[in-house]
Design a protein around this motif. Structure first.
Motif, PDB file in Angstrom:
ATOM      1  N   ILE A  85       0.863  -1.177   0.000  1.00 52.68           N
ATOM      2  CA  ILE A  85       0.000   0.000   0.000  1.00 52.68           C
ATOM      3  C   ILE A  85       0.899   1.226   0.000  1.00 52.68           C
ATOM      4  CG2 ILE A  85      -1.851   1.243   1.173  1.00 52.68           C
ATOM      5  CD1 ILE A  85      -2.612  -1.394   2.543  1.00 52.68           C
ATOM      6  N   ASN A  86       0.790   2.018  -1.049  1.00 52.00           N
ATOM      7  CA  ASN A  86       1.624   3.217  -1.214  1.00 52.00           C
ATOM      8  C   ASN A  86       3.109   2.901  -1.023  1.00 52.00           C
ATOM      9  OD1 ASN A  86      -0.768   4.513  -1.664  1.00 52.00           O
ATOM     10  ND2 ASN A  86      -0.555   5.994  -0.027  1.00 52.00           N
ATOM     11  N   GLY A  87       3.524   1.775  -1.575  1.00 46.49           N
ATOM     12  CA  GLY A  87       4.931   1.414  -1.578  1.00 46.49           C
ATOM     13  C   GLY A  87       5.431   0.710  -0.331  1.00 46.49           C
ATOM     14  N   ALA A  88       4.585   0.542   0.677  1.00 47.49           N
ATOM     15  CA  ALA A  88       5.002  -0.112   1.921  1.00 47.49           C
ATOM     16  C   ALA A  88       4.261  -1.441   2.094  1.00 47.49           C
ATOM     17  CB  ALA A  88       4.714   0.794   3.114  1.00 47.49           C
ATOM     18  N   PRO A  89       4.961  -2.470   2.580  1.00 49.40           N
ATOM     19  CA  PRO A  89       4.295  -3.764   2.781  1.00 49.40           C
ATOM     20  C   PRO A  89       3.330  -3.719   3.972  1.00 49.40           C
ATOM     21  CG  PRO A  89       6.561  -3.850   3.558  1.00 49.40           C
ATOM     22  CD  PRO A  89       6.372  -2.500   2.924  1.00 49.40           C
ATOM     23  N   HIS A  90       2.189  -4.386   3.810  1.00 45.64           N
ATOM     24  CA  HIS A  90       1.183  -4.481   4.864  1.00 45.64           C
ATOM     25  C   HIS A  90       0.640  -5.894   4.888  1.00 45.64           C
ATOM     26  CE1 HIS A  90       0.564  -0.174   5.862  1.00 45.64           C
ATOM     27  NE2 HIS A  90       0.981   0.007   4.620  1.00 45.64           N
ATOM     28  N   ASP A  91       0.287  -6.368   6.078  1.00 47.70           N
ATOM     29  CA  ASP A  91      -0.398  -7.646   6.222  1.00 47.70           C
ATOM     30  C   ASP A  91      -1.879  -7.371   6.399  1.00 47.70           C
ATOM     31  OD1 ASP A  91       1.657  -9.602   6.086  1.00 47.70           O
ATOM     32  OD2 ASP A  91       2.325  -8.988   8.074  1.00 47.70           O
ATOM     33  N   LEU A  92      -2.694  -8.003   5.564  1.00 40.09           N
ATOM     34  CA  LEU A  92      -4.143  -7.903   5.673  1.00 40.09           C
ATOM     35  C   LEU A  92      -4.709  -9.310   5.750  1.00 40.09           C
ATOM     36  CD1 LEU A  92      -4.931  -5.157   2.991  1.00 40.09           C
ATOM     37  CD2 LEU A  92      -4.898  -4.892   5.461  1.00 40.09           C
ATOM     38  N   PRO A  93      -5.894  -9.458   6.331  1.00 41.96           N
ATOM     39  CA  PRO A  93      -6.484 -10.798   6.417  1.00 41.96           C
ATOM     40  C   PRO A  93      -6.898 -11.293   5.024  1.00 41.96           C
ATOM     41  CG  PRO A  93      -8.017  -9.145   7.239  1.00 41.96           C
ATOM     42  CD  PRO A  93      -6.722  -8.444   6.968  1.00 41.96           C
ATOM     43  N   PRO A  94      -6.905 -12.600   4.819  1.00 43.55           N
ATOM     44  CA  PRO A  94      -7.383 -13.139   3.536  1.00 43.55           C
ATOM     45  C   PRO A  94      -8.792 -12.632   3.254  1.00 43.55           C
ATOM     46  CG  PRO A  94      -6.396 -14.868   4.855  1.00 43.55           C
ATOM     47  CD  PRO A  94      -6.489 -13.649   5.737  1.00 43.55           C
ATOM     48  N   GLY A  95      -9.041 -12.282   2.006  1.00 48.11           N
ATOM     49  CA  GLY A  95     -10.351 -11.763   1.630  1.00 48.11           C
ATOM     50  C   GLY A  95     -10.527 -10.283   1.887  1.00 48.11           C
ATOM     51  N   ALA A  96      -9.455  -9.597   2.290  1.00 50.04           N
ATOM     52  CA  ALA A  96      -9.537  -8.158   2.546  1.00 50.04           C
ATOM     53  C   ALA A  96      -9.928  -7.429   1.269  1.00 50.04           C
ATOM     54  CB  ALA A  96      -8.203  -7.632   3.067  1.00 50.04           C
ATOM     55  N   THR A  97     -10.557  -6.284   1.452  1.00 44.61           N
ATOM     56  CA  THR A  97     -11.042  -5.501   0.316  1.00 44.61           C
ATOM     57  C   THR A  97     -10.242  -4.205   0.159  1.00 44.61           C
ATOM     58  OG1 THR A  97     -12.632  -4.270   1.654  1.00 44.61           O
ATOM     59  CG2 THR A  97     -13.391  -6.363   0.664  1.00 44.61           C
ATOM     60  N   VAL A  98     -10.490  -3.538  -0.944  1.00 41.85           N
ATOM     61  CA  VAL A  98      -9.881  -2.227  -1.175  1.00 41.85           C
ATOM     62  C   VAL A  98     -10.273  -1.275  -0.045  1.00 41.85           C
ATOM     63  CG1 VAL A  98      -9.961  -0.199  -2.681  1.00 41.85           C
ATOM     64  CG2 VAL A  98      -9.641  -2.468  -3.670  1.00 41.85           C
ATOM     65  N   ALA A  99     -11.508  -1.333   0.406  1.00 37.69           N
ATOM     66  CA  ALA A  99     -11.957  -0.458   1.496  1.00 37.69           C
ATOM     67  C   ALA A  99     -11.114  -0.664   2.754  1.00 37.69           C
ATOM     68  CB  ALA A  99     -13.434  -0.707   1.801  1.00 37.69           C
ATOM     69  N   GLN A 100     -10.768  -1.901   3.061  1.00 40.75           N
ATOM     70  CA  GLN A 100      -9.936  -2.170   4.240  1.00 40.75           C
ATOM     71  C   GLN A 100      -8.522  -1.632   4.047  1.00 40.75           C
ATOM     72  OE1 GLN A 100     -11.181  -6.348   4.124  1.00 40.75           O
ATOM     73  NE2 GLN A 100     -11.466  -6.186   6.337  1.00 40.75           N
ATOM     74  N   ALA A 101      -8.005  -1.690   2.847  1.00 39.69           N
ATOM     75  CA  ALA A 101      -6.680  -1.137   2.569  1.00 39.69           C
ATOM     76  C   ALA A 101      -6.691   0.374   2.753  1.00 39.69           C
ATOM     77  CB  ALA A 101      -6.232  -1.501   1.158  1.00 39.69           C
ATOM     78  N   VAL A 102      -7.745   1.033   2.287  1.00 42.89           N
ATOM     79  CA  VAL A 102      -7.853   2.480   2.447  1.00 42.89           C
ATOM     80  C   VAL A 102      -7.895   2.828   3.932  1.00 42.89           C
ATOM     81  CG1 VAL A 102      -9.342   4.491   2.062  1.00 42.89           C
ATOM     82  CG2 VAL A 102      -8.957   2.849   0.213  1.00 42.89           C
ATOM     83  N   GLN A 103      -8.643   2.074   4.723  1.00 46.48           N
ATOM     84  CA  GLN A 103      -8.761   2.335   6.155  1.00 46.48           C
ATOM     85  C   GLN A 103      -7.426   2.199   6.879  1.00 46.48           C
ATOM     86  OE1 GLN A 103     -11.874  -0.362   7.276  1.00 46.48           O
ATOM     87  NE2 GLN A 103     -13.484   1.103   6.794  1.00 46.48           N
ATOM     88  N   LYS A 104      -6.495   1.423   6.329  1.00 48.49           N
ATOM     89  CA  LYS A 104      -5.153   1.303   6.929  1.00 48.49           C
ATOM     90  C   LYS A 104      -4.428   2.651   6.912  1.00 48.49           C
ATOM     91  CE  LYS A 104      -3.425  -2.909   7.734  1.00 48.49           C
ATOM     92  NZ  LYS A 104      -2.888  -3.291   9.025  1.00 48.49           N
ATOM     93  N   LEU A 105      -4.752   3.490   5.914  1.00 47.26           N
ATOM     94  CA  LEU A 105      -4.019   4.745   5.748  1.00 47.26           C
ATOM     95  C   LEU A 105      -4.773   5.980   6.197  1.00 47.26           C
ATOM     96  CD1 LEU A 105      -2.279   4.260   2.301  1.00 47.26           C
ATOM     97  CD2 LEU A 105      -1.390   3.838   4.571  1.00 47.26           C
ATOM     98  N   THR A 106      -6.093   5.991   6.009  1.00 50.12           N
ATOM     99  CA  THR A 106      -6.847   7.201   6.304  1.00 50.12           C
ATOM    100  C   THR A 106      -8.290   6.876   6.657  1.00 50.12           C
ATOM    101  OG1 THR A 106      -7.580   9.343   5.433  1.00 50.12           O
ATOM    102  CG2 THR A 106      -7.361   7.559   3.845  1.00 50.12           C
ATOM    103  N   PRO A 107      -8.861   7.598   7.615  1.00 45.76           N
ATOM    104  CA  PRO A 107     -10.277   7.417   7.913  1.00 45.76           C
ATOM    105  C   PRO A 107     -11.162   8.156   6.905  1.00 45.76           C
ATOM    106  CG  PRO A 107      -9.356   9.036   9.389  1.00 45.76           C
ATOM    107  CD  PRO A 107      -8.217   8.498   8.547  1.00 45.76           C
ATOM    108  N   ALA A 108     -10.561   9.019   6.104  1.00 45.40           N
ATOM    109  CA  ALA A 108     -11.326   9.823   5.144  1.00 45.40           C
ATOM    110  C   ALA A 108     -11.824   8.962   3.991  1.00 45.40           C
ATOM    111  CB  ALA A 108     -10.450  10.942   4.603  1.00 45.40           C
ATOM    112  N   VAL A 109     -12.972   9.344   3.451  1.00 43.85           N
ATOM    113  CA  VAL A 109     -13.448   8.724   2.214  1.00 43.85           C
ATOM    114  C   VAL A 109     -13.622   9.782   1.132  1.00 43.85           C
ATOM    115  CG1 VAL A 109     -14.526   6.693   3.240  1.00 43.85           C
ATOM    116  CG2 VAL A 109     -15.836   8.787   3.033  1.00 43.85           C
TER     117      VAL A 109
END
Length: 66
Positions: A5-29
Motif C-alpha cells: 500500500i503506497n509502496g510499503a508492505p502491509h499484512d491484511l487478512p485473507p479476503g480483505a477488500t480495497v476499502a480495508q486497505a484504504v482504512q489502513k491509511l486514512t479514515p477519510a473517504v
C-alpha cells in the motif's frame, strides 16, 4: 496476506477488500482515489473488490492549501 500500500508492505487478512486497505491509511473517504495494480477502482466498488496476495494498492488523497 501481504499487499503493498503506497509502496510499503502491509499484512491484511485473507479476503480483505480495497476499502480495508484504504482504512489502513486514512479514515477519510471524501477526496480519496484508489488504484489497484495500476487500475483505478471506483469508490462504489471498494467494498466488493477483494485483494490478492502481492497486490499493489495506491491510495491518493486530495490536499488543499497553498
Amino acid at each position: 496476506m501481504k499487499v503493498t500500500i503506497n509502496g510499503a508492505p502491509h499484512d491484511l487478512p485473507p479476503g480483505a477488500t480495497v476499502a480495508q486497505a484504504v482504512q489502513k491509511l486514512t479514515p477519510a473517504v471524501a477526496g480519496v482515489a484508489v488504484a489497484l495494480n495500476d487500475e483505478v477502482v471506483r469508490r462504489g466498488a471498494w467494498q466488493s473488490t477483494a485483494l490478492g496476495e502481492n497486490d499493489r494498492v495506491e491510495v491518493l488523497t486530495a490536499v488543499q492549501g497553498g
